[in-house]
Motif scaffolding. Structure first.
Motif, PDB file in Angstrom:
ATOM      1  N   THR A  11       0.844  -1.205   0.000  1.00  0.00           N
ATOM      2  CA  THR A  11       0.000   0.000   0.000  1.00  0.00           C
ATOM      3  C   THR A  11       0.874   1.248   0.000  1.00  0.00           C
ATOM      4  O   THR A  11       0.524   2.254  -0.598  1.00  0.00           O
ATOM      5  CB  THR A  11      -0.931   0.049   1.227  1.00  0.00           C
ATOM      6  N   HIS A  12       1.993   1.186   0.715  1.00  0.00           N
ATOM      7  CA  HIS A  12       2.971   2.285   0.714  1.00  0.00           C
ATOM      8  C   HIS A  12       4.262   1.764   1.339  1.00  0.00           C
ATOM      9  O   HIS A  12       4.309   0.614   1.767  1.00  0.00           O
ATOM     10  CB  HIS A  12       2.431   3.547   1.384  1.00  0.00           C
ATOM     11  N   ILE A  13       5.282   2.610   1.354  1.00  0.00           N
ATOM     12  CA  ILE A  13       6.612   2.072   1.684  1.00  0.00           C
ATOM     13  C   ILE A  13       7.048   2.341   3.120  1.00  0.00           C
ATOM     14  O   ILE A  13       8.210   2.138   3.458  1.00  0.00           O
ATOM     15  CB  ILE A  13       7.683   2.634   0.723  1.00  0.00           C
ATOM     16  N   HIS A  14       6.154   2.804   3.981  1.00  0.00           N
ATOM     17  CA  HIS A  14       6.551   2.958   5.390  1.00  0.00           C
ATOM     18  C   HIS A  14       7.009   1.594   5.914  1.00  0.00           C
ATOM     19  O   HIS A  14       6.498   0.552   5.518  1.00  0.00           O
ATOM     20  CB  HIS A  14       5.391   3.519   6.219  1.00  0.00           C
ATOM     21  N   LEU A  15       7.999   1.655   6.834  1.00  0.00           N
ATOM     22  CA  LEU A  15       8.687   0.419   7.238  1.00  0.00           C
ATOM     23  C   LEU A  15       7.771  -0.624   7.856  1.00  0.00           C
ATOM     24  O   LEU A  15       8.030  -1.819   7.737  1.00  0.00           O
ATOM     25  CB  LEU A  15       9.831   0.752   8.207  1.00  0.00           C
ATOM     26  N   ASP A  16       6.700  -0.184   8.514  1.00  0.00           N
ATOM     27  CA  ASP A  16       5.808  -1.170   9.150  1.00  0.00           C
ATOM     28  C   ASP A  16       4.913  -1.877   8.125  1.00  0.00           C
ATOM     29  O   ASP A  16       4.235  -2.841   8.451  1.00  0.00           O
ATOM     30  CB  ASP A  16       4.975  -0.540  10.278  1.00  0.00           C
ATOM     31  N   HIS A  17       4.926  -1.402   6.881  1.00  0.00           N
ATOM     32  CA  HIS A  17       4.142  -2.040   5.815  1.00  0.00           C
ATOM     33  C   HIS A  17       5.024  -2.787   4.820  1.00  0.00           C
ATOM     34  O   HIS A  17       4.627  -3.817   4.280  1.00  0.00           O
ATOM     35  CB  HIS A  17       3.327  -0.982   5.048  1.00  0.00           C
ATOM     36  N   ALA A  18       6.199  -2.208   4.559  1.00  0.00           N
ATOM     37  CA  ALA A  18       7.006  -2.663   3.422  1.00  0.00           C
ATOM     38  C   ALA A  18       8.422  -3.076   3.796  1.00  0.00           C
ATOM     39  O   ALA A  18       9.194  -3.473   2.926  1.00  0.00           O
ATOM     40  CB  ALA A  18       7.086  -1.530   2.389  1.00  0.00           C
ATOM     41  N   GLY A  23      -2.803  11.213   1.462  1.00  0.00           N
ATOM     42  CA  GLY A  23      -3.301  11.911   2.655  1.00  0.00           C
ATOM     43  C   GLY A  23      -2.491  11.501   3.874  1.00  0.00           C
ATOM     44  O   GLY A  23      -2.015  12.330   4.638  1.00  0.00           O
ATOM     45  N   HIS A  24      -2.332  10.175   4.047  1.00  0.00           N
ATOM     46  CA  HIS A  24      -1.387   9.672   5.058  1.00  0.00           C
ATOM     47  C   HIS A  24       0.030   9.742   4.467  1.00  0.00           C
ATOM     48  O   HIS A  24       0.973  10.138   5.136  1.00  0.00           O
ATOM     49  CB  HIS A  24      -1.771   8.241   5.438  1.00  0.00           C
ATOM     50  N   ALA A  25       0.151   9.321   3.227  1.00  0.00           N
ATOM     51  CA  ALA A  25       1.399   9.442   2.470  1.00  0.00           C
ATOM     52  C   ALA A  25       1.015   9.703   1.020  1.00  0.00           C
ATOM     53  O   ALA A  25      -0.033   9.240   0.562  1.00  0.00           O
ATOM     54  CB  ALA A  25       2.211   8.161   2.578  1.00  0.00           C
ATOM     55  N   GLY A  65      -4.311  -0.317   3.730  1.00  0.00           N
ATOM     56  CA  GLY A  65      -3.064   0.278   4.232  1.00  0.00           C
ATOM     57  C   GLY A  65      -3.358   1.134   5.444  1.00  0.00           C
ATOM     58  O   GLY A  65      -3.916   0.654   6.426  1.00  0.00           O
ATOM     59  N   ASP A  66      -3.017   2.424   5.372  1.00  0.00           N
ATOM     60  CA  ASP A  66      -3.274   3.325   6.496  1.00  0.00           C
ATOM     61  C   ASP A  66      -4.387   4.329   6.208  1.00  0.00           C
ATOM     62  O   ASP A  66      -4.784   5.081   7.099  1.00  0.00           O
ATOM     63  CB  ASP A  66      -1.997   4.098   6.860  1.00  0.00           C
ATOM     64  N   VAL A  67      -4.910   4.351   4.972  1.00  0.00           N
ATOM     65  CA  VAL A  67      -5.844   5.432   4.630  1.00  0.00           C
ATOM     66  C   VAL A  67      -7.193   5.269   5.334  1.00  0.00           C
ATOM     67  O   VAL A  67      -7.896   6.255   5.567  1.00  0.00           O
ATOM     68  CB  VAL A  67      -6.013   5.572   3.096  1.00  0.00           C
TER      69      VAL A  67
HETATM   70 ZN   LIG Z   1       2.147   4.525   6.968  1.00  0.00          ZN
END
Ligand SMILES: [Zn+2]
Length: 304
Positions: free
Chosen positions: A63-70, A149-151, A170-172
């Motif tokens: 969903t995006h590249i923040h470390l807790d996701h990717a 919006g979040h990223a 993801g986080d949205v």
């Molecule tokens: Zn995030």
């Protein structure tokens, strides 16, 4: 057999804090989100329990590249998995040095326990996916829905499976404290933008999903009600945090207590055990959110 499995990564030692989603297809298993490197051993264990060889994963969808996701995407890509991500996320997957360095600046030695560092993905394994594009894999069609919006580089992923229109958000669509309907929000720097976030929530709502899958955490079977909560909270929580960061008479420690108090009042009636509330509404989240709103206000002031 269930086609979609929500794998609890035991992130921060907590149940229901972060997920990776396993989807079984006609051409083998794929993952939506990998979680961070720090929970890769837990993910590998869970996959093996489900009789999936972690090295056999051919497709990783982010969903995006923040470390807790990717964070663990590089490990799978090194073993041949293709990785799908928003075009703005690609270069950071191929060269995560800036991502790792900025996380190291923020978290110091705690980074290794919290997230771990991302491994680079081989360039030919990373695929930029534009908004609205459909990817077909193993008889499943996945559609990218750009949801900033979040990223800025955030996609939600839509698919029809088991007779339901489902979305990996993801986080949205925010986060939810397990065992409750209570929403928490990662207003993370440097790309948090409340108005953009609300437009993304509206976009998801208009797609009329039967089920959402939150990375933090799990399935939501009343998408419209949940999204209404998220929309309302993005507005009011941003207003609250804006007031707190603009109040020069306050130290950050006081801002954090007032912020936590406000959320406690919001959660009144949700019957969340005190220790669980404290674990999920933790200092790290609240102080990150102060930073995210501050950064947003600076951007807004300088027109960036
Ligand atoms: Zn995030």
């Amino acid at each position: 057999m269930k086609r979609i499995r929500t794998i609890d990564l035991g992130y921060h030692g907590l149940e229901g804090a972060a997920a990776s989603h396993l989807i079984r297809t006609d051409d083998g298993p794929m993952l939506i989100e990998t979680g961070p490197m720090s929970t890769l051993p837990a993910l590998q264990r869970e996959l093996e329990t489900l009789e999936v060889d972690p090295e056999s994963i051919e497709l990783v969808v982010l969903t995006h590249i923040h470390l807790d996701h990717a964070g663990a995407a590089g490990w799978f890509a090194e073993r041949g998995a293709d990785v799908l991500v928003h075009p703005l996320g690609c270069r950071h997957l191929v060269d995560p040095s800036r991502l790792n360095a900025s996380a190291r600046r923020i978290y110091g030695d705690e980074l290794d326990d919290l997230f771990g560092e991302m491994h680079p993905c081989p360039e030919d394994r990373v695929h930029p996916i534009e908004d609205g594009k459909t990817i077909s894999f193993g008889g499943i069609d996945l559609v990218a829905i750009e949801t900033p919006g979040h990223a800025r580089h955030h996609h939600a992923w839509m698919l029809d499976l088991d007779g339901m229109r489902q979305c990996f958000t993801g986080d949205v669509a925010g986060m939810r404290i397990p065992g409750s309907d209570f929403v928490t929000l990662p207003l993370a720097p440097p790309e948090f933008e409340p108005e953009t976030w609300i437009r993304s929530v509206d976009r998801l709502d208009a797609l009329d999903f039967d089920r959402l899958h939150l990375t933090h955490f799990g399935p939501v079977d009343d998408p419209s009600r949940h999204l209404a909560r998220v929309r309302d909270r993005v507005r009011r929580e941003t207003d609250l945090v804006t007031r707190l960061v603009r109040d020069d008479s306050l130290e950050d420690s006081a801002r954090i207590s007032l912020y936590r108090q406000w959320l406690e009042e919001e959660a009144d009636g949700d019957n969340i055990p005190e220790d669980r509330f404290r674990a999920f509404v933790n200092r790290g989240l609240l102080s990150m959110n102060l930073g995210g709103v501050r950064r947003h206000l600076e951007h807004a002031a300088t027109g960036r």
